[in-house]
Design an enzyme around this catalytic site. Structure first.
Site, PDB file in Angstrom:
ATOM      1  N   GLY A  49       5.871   9.830  -4.351  1.00  0.00           N
ATOM      2  CA  GLY A  49       5.499   9.085  -3.152  1.00  0.00           C
ATOM      3  C   GLY A  49       5.487   7.598  -3.420  1.00  0.00           C
ATOM      4  O   GLY A  49       5.239   7.170  -4.556  1.00  0.00           O
ATOM      5  N   GLN A  54       3.426  -1.171  -2.204  1.00  0.00           N
ATOM      6  CA  GLN A  54       3.764  -1.071  -3.627  1.00  0.00           C
ATOM      7  C   GLN A  54       5.020  -1.851  -3.995  1.00  0.00           C
ATOM      8  O   GLN A  54       5.287  -2.091  -5.171  1.00  0.00           O
ATOM      9  CB  GLN A  54       3.959   0.397  -4.027  1.00  0.00           C
ATOM     10  CG  GLN A  54       2.667   1.183  -4.032  1.00  0.00           C
ATOM     11  CD  GLN A  54       2.909   2.587  -4.512  1.00  0.00           C
ATOM     12  OE1 GLN A  54       3.270   3.463  -3.726  1.00  0.00           O
ATOM     13  NE2 GLN A  54       2.740   2.815  -5.813  1.00  0.00           N
ATOM     14  N   CYS A  93       0.222   7.189 -10.404  1.00  0.00           N
ATOM     15  CA  CYS A  93       0.705   6.236  -9.408  1.00  0.00           C
ATOM     16  C   CYS A  93       1.731   5.327 -10.074  1.00  0.00           C
ATOM     17  O   CYS A  93       1.510   4.862 -11.188  1.00  0.00           O
ATOM     18  CB  CYS A  93      -0.473   5.415  -8.891  1.00  0.00           C
ATOM     19  SG  CYS A  93      -0.015   4.170  -7.683  1.00  0.00           S
ATOM     20  N   LEU A  94       2.847   5.090  -9.382  1.00  0.00           N
ATOM     21  CA  LEU A  94       3.890   4.234  -9.965  1.00  0.00           C
ATOM     22  C   LEU A  94       3.374   2.802 -10.196  1.00  0.00           C
ATOM     23  O   LEU A  94       3.920   2.078 -11.014  1.00  0.00           O
ATOM     24  CB  LEU A  94       5.132   4.208  -9.058  1.00  0.00           C
ATOM     25  CG  LEU A  94       5.962   5.499  -9.038  1.00  0.00           C
ATOM     26  CD1 LEU A  94       7.032   5.433  -7.957  1.00  0.00           C
ATOM     27  CD2 LEU A  94       6.600   5.785 -10.394  1.00  0.00           C
ATOM     28  N   HIS A 135      -2.866  10.103  -0.945  1.00  0.00           N
ATOM     29  CA  HIS A 135      -2.705   9.023  -1.933  1.00  0.00           C
ATOM     30  C   HIS A 135      -1.902   7.860  -1.325  1.00  0.00           C
ATOM     31  O   HIS A 135      -2.301   6.700  -1.441  1.00  0.00           O
ATOM     32  CB  HIS A 135      -1.999   9.586  -3.174  1.00  0.00           C
ATOM     33  CG  HIS A 135      -1.685   8.569  -4.230  1.00  0.00           C
ATOM     34  ND1 HIS A 135      -2.221   8.617  -5.496  1.00  0.00           N
ATOM     35  CD2 HIS A 135      -0.864   7.489  -4.211  1.00  0.00           C
ATOM     36  CE1 HIS A 135      -1.751   7.586  -6.196  1.00  0.00           C
ATOM     37  NE2 HIS A 135      -0.917   6.892  -5.445  1.00  0.00           N
ATOM     38  N   GLU A 136      -0.795   8.191  -0.657  1.00  0.00           N
ATOM     39  CA  GLU A 136       0.059   7.134  -0.079  1.00  0.00           C
ATOM     40  C   GLU A 136      -0.623   6.460   1.107  1.00  0.00           C
ATOM     41  O   GLU A 136      -0.505   5.249   1.284  1.00  0.00           O
ATOM     42  CB  GLU A 136       1.414   7.703   0.343  1.00  0.00           C
ATOM     43  CG  GLU A 136       2.247   8.280  -0.805  1.00  0.00           C
ATOM     44  CD  GLU A 136       2.334   7.379  -2.011  1.00  0.00           C
ATOM     45  OE1 GLU A 136       2.412   6.141  -1.858  1.00  0.00           O
ATOM     46  OE2 GLU A 136       2.308   7.902  -3.143  1.00  0.00           O
ATOM     47  N   HIS A 139      -2.755   3.708   0.013  1.00  0.00           N
ATOM     48  CA  HIS A 139      -2.050   2.465  -0.327  1.00  0.00           C
ATOM     49  C   HIS A 139      -1.958   1.529   0.886  1.00  0.00           C
ATOM     50  O   HIS A 139      -1.999   0.316   0.733  1.00  0.00           O
ATOM     51  CB  HIS A 139      -0.627   2.753  -0.822  1.00  0.00           C
ATOM     52  CG  HIS A 139      -0.555   3.066  -2.288  1.00  0.00           C
ATOM     53  ND1 HIS A 139      -0.928   2.166  -3.252  1.00  0.00           N
ATOM     54  CD2 HIS A 139      -0.112   4.163  -2.950  1.00  0.00           C
ATOM     55  CE1 HIS A 139      -0.736   2.711  -4.458  1.00  0.00           C
ATOM     56  NE2 HIS A 139      -0.243   3.922  -4.306  1.00  0.00           N
TER      57      HIS A 139
HETATM   58 NI    NI Z   1       0.339   5.253  -5.797  1.00  0.00          NI
END
Ligand code: NI
Length: 167
Positions: A49, A54, A93-94, A135-136, A139
């Protein structure tokens, strides 16, 4: 064919990750292009995701692509319902590379959003899909998974990240 773009993923410490994303007023070609670029960046980063903030796009859009599932684009999402029942599951998380930690979240979610063609949809999700959606969505609010940990656990994780960065 247009060359696929990849965007740089912002890392923990970048202020943009802490800001609230703005509602998208028009779902047009430009937004469809953002969705494509997010998906491409997600695939190259081998994540599941990725949300606009991000990559510094402060708009309410995120993409999800789980193994063996179709890529999904969520524009201007609203969480209609989250279950009281929660589950603990390991999350990464990226934007916080190299950290995997168990996070408690609702087990299921009902979300309403628009896709990149401007079509509204409602989705009921469970399991990993629910997890990634929540989670997304966070963000878009400037929230990161480390904020969902107990203070003691968060302190431990942040210390670990600091240590990794000094190496
Ligand atoms: Ni993330």
């Amino acid at each position: 064919m247009e060359k696929m773009e990849k965007m740089e993923i912002l890392i923990l410490g970048n202020e943009l990750l802490r800001q609230k994303a703005e509602q998208i007023t028009r779902i047009n070609g430009e937004i469809a292009h953002v969705a494509d670029t997010l998906l491409n960046t997600l695939h190259l980063g081998k994540g599941v995701g990725l949300a606009g903030p991000q990559v510094g796009v402060m708009k309410r859009i995120f993409v999800v692509h789980l193994d063996k599932d179709v890529p999904r684009v969520f524009i201007n999402p609203s969480l209609l319902e989250t279950s009281e029942e929660t589950v603990k599951y390991e999350e990464g998380c990226l934007s916080i590379p190299g950290v995997w930690v168990e996070v408690i979240r609702p087990k299921t979610v009902r979300i309403q959003a628009w896709n990149e063609q401007g079509r509204p949809f409602t989705q009921d999700a469970d399991g990993i899909l629910a997890r990634v959606i929540l989670h997304e969505f966070d963000h878009l609010e400037g929230t990161l998974f480390i904020d969902r940990l107990s203070p003691a656990k968060r302190k431990r994780i942040l210390a670990k990240i600091e240590k990794q960065r000094r190496v």
